[in-house]
Design an enzyme around this catalytic site. Structure first.
Site, PDB file in Angstrom:
ATOM      1  N   TYR A   1     -13.635   5.579  -8.545  1.00 28.57           N
ATOM      2  CA  TYR A   1     -12.434   5.914  -7.794  1.00 28.57           C
ATOM      3  C   TYR A   1     -12.830   6.729  -6.428  1.00 28.57           C
ATOM      4  CZ  TYR A   1      -9.839   5.117 -12.051  1.00 28.57           C
ATOM      5  OH  TYR A   1      -9.254   4.455 -13.308  1.00 28.57           O
TER       6      TYR A   1
ATOM      7  N   PHE B 185       9.163  -0.341 -10.726  1.00 25.42           N
ATOM      8  CA  PHE B 185       9.724   0.352  -9.508  1.00 25.42           C
ATOM      9  C   PHE B 185       8.888  -0.241  -8.632  1.00 25.42           C
ATOM     10  CE2 PHE B 185      10.056   3.802 -13.103  1.00 25.42           C
ATOM     11  CZ  PHE B 185      11.582   3.783 -12.961  1.00 25.42           C
TER      12      PHE B 185
END
Length: 287
Positions: free
Chosen positions: A46, A206
């Site tokens: 990450y 979404f």
């Protein structure tokens, strides 16, 4: 090992997302804990191998006691970036690399142990015996408590699980990506006592505007008042109802959405409402 009912995913906390400052990460950690979110999900890659260290600095300054939180991290993906001398993205699950990677994560996170280490993606070249040997050493040294995998199929878990116990499998699971419910993956996890965690639990609802997502929004809209809930909460409640005991990994850094996510754990969808949401996703009635 027990985890909070909602897990905070940290992928977008650092360079790959909101680029939160040390102070902002500290505040977000405290907000999560005050709302019952005590488990934080990391991966070495990450932020191109930077977010663990950013989080670790904030954790060190936070005053939070280590035994009040759970830390997850993942290893294995070899990412092409300035911090690694890689020419192609690949996977490495050699014994020495797994041990080295965990020690790097511990140093970056400012902790003595991981509550769980996950193998981030299955590799066609992974050797189950090497993996088992590395995990055995790491557990014996107290550097990890639990061991798991991520994005592994049932047969891949079977291969690894014959050599070393698997405690967790973190998979993509949502209303719009629920193949694990149909292909035997969740059945395998339930049968073998392996904890499922779901990354990207809101799926594409979404993110995309298509016939499927419009059907879903319509159905969720019809249930919002009944459950006094947001669409996000209903999507999480739909996952939480599955008997395999899936724990969603929520990737938002928005404090209000994190609070609302935890409140989703109190929603108990009625049987027919659960199926009505599934039908909206699939676009047809169940067989």
């Amino acid at each position: 090992m027990s985890y909070s009912k909602i897990i905070a995913g940290t992928m977008t906390w650092g360079a790959w997302g909101k680029q939160l400052s040390t102070k902002e990460m500290d505040a977000l950690m405290h907000h999560c804990i005050s709302n019952g979110i005590t488990t934080f999900d990391h991966a070495d890659i990450y932020g191109a191998y930077s977010t663990e260290a950013d989080f670790g600095k904030a954790f060190k300054d936070s005053g939070i006691k280590r035994n009040n939180i759970e830390l997850i991290s993942k290893c294995g993906i070899q990412y092409v970036c300035e911090k690694r001398n890689n020419t192609v993205k690949h996977y490495n699950y050699s014994k020495d690399y797994i041990i080295w990677s965990v020690e790097e994560s511990l140093n970056n996170l400012n902790t003595d142990y991981l509550d769980v280490l996950l193998l981030h993606r299955p590799s066609p070249l992974m050797n189950a015996e090497d993996i088992a040997e590395a995990i055995t050493i790491l557990k014996k040294e107290g550097k990890i408590r639990d061991f798991g995998v991520s994005n592994f199929t049932s047969s891949q878990m079977e291969m690894i699980g014959l050599r070393i116990d698997i405690d967790v499998n973190q998979i993509a699971f949502s209303l719009t990506q629920h193949s694990a419910m149909l292909d035997g993956t969740l059945d395998y996890l339930k049968t073998n006592g392996i904890k499922p965690m779901a990354w990207s639990p809101l799926g594409s609802v979404f993110k995309e505007d298509n016939e499927q997502t419009r059907r879903i929004h319509k159905q969720l809209g019809e249930l919002k008042d009944k459950y006094n809930a947001t669409e996000d909460q209903l999507l999480l409640a739909w996952i939480l109802k599955h008997p395999s005991g899936i724990t969603p990994v929520v990737g938002t850094t928005n404090k209000e959405r994190l609070t609302q996510s935890m409140l989703a754990t109190k929603i108990e969808l009625e049987l027919e409402d659960w199926f009505s949401i599934l039908v909206a996703s699939q676009g047809h009635k169940v067989p």
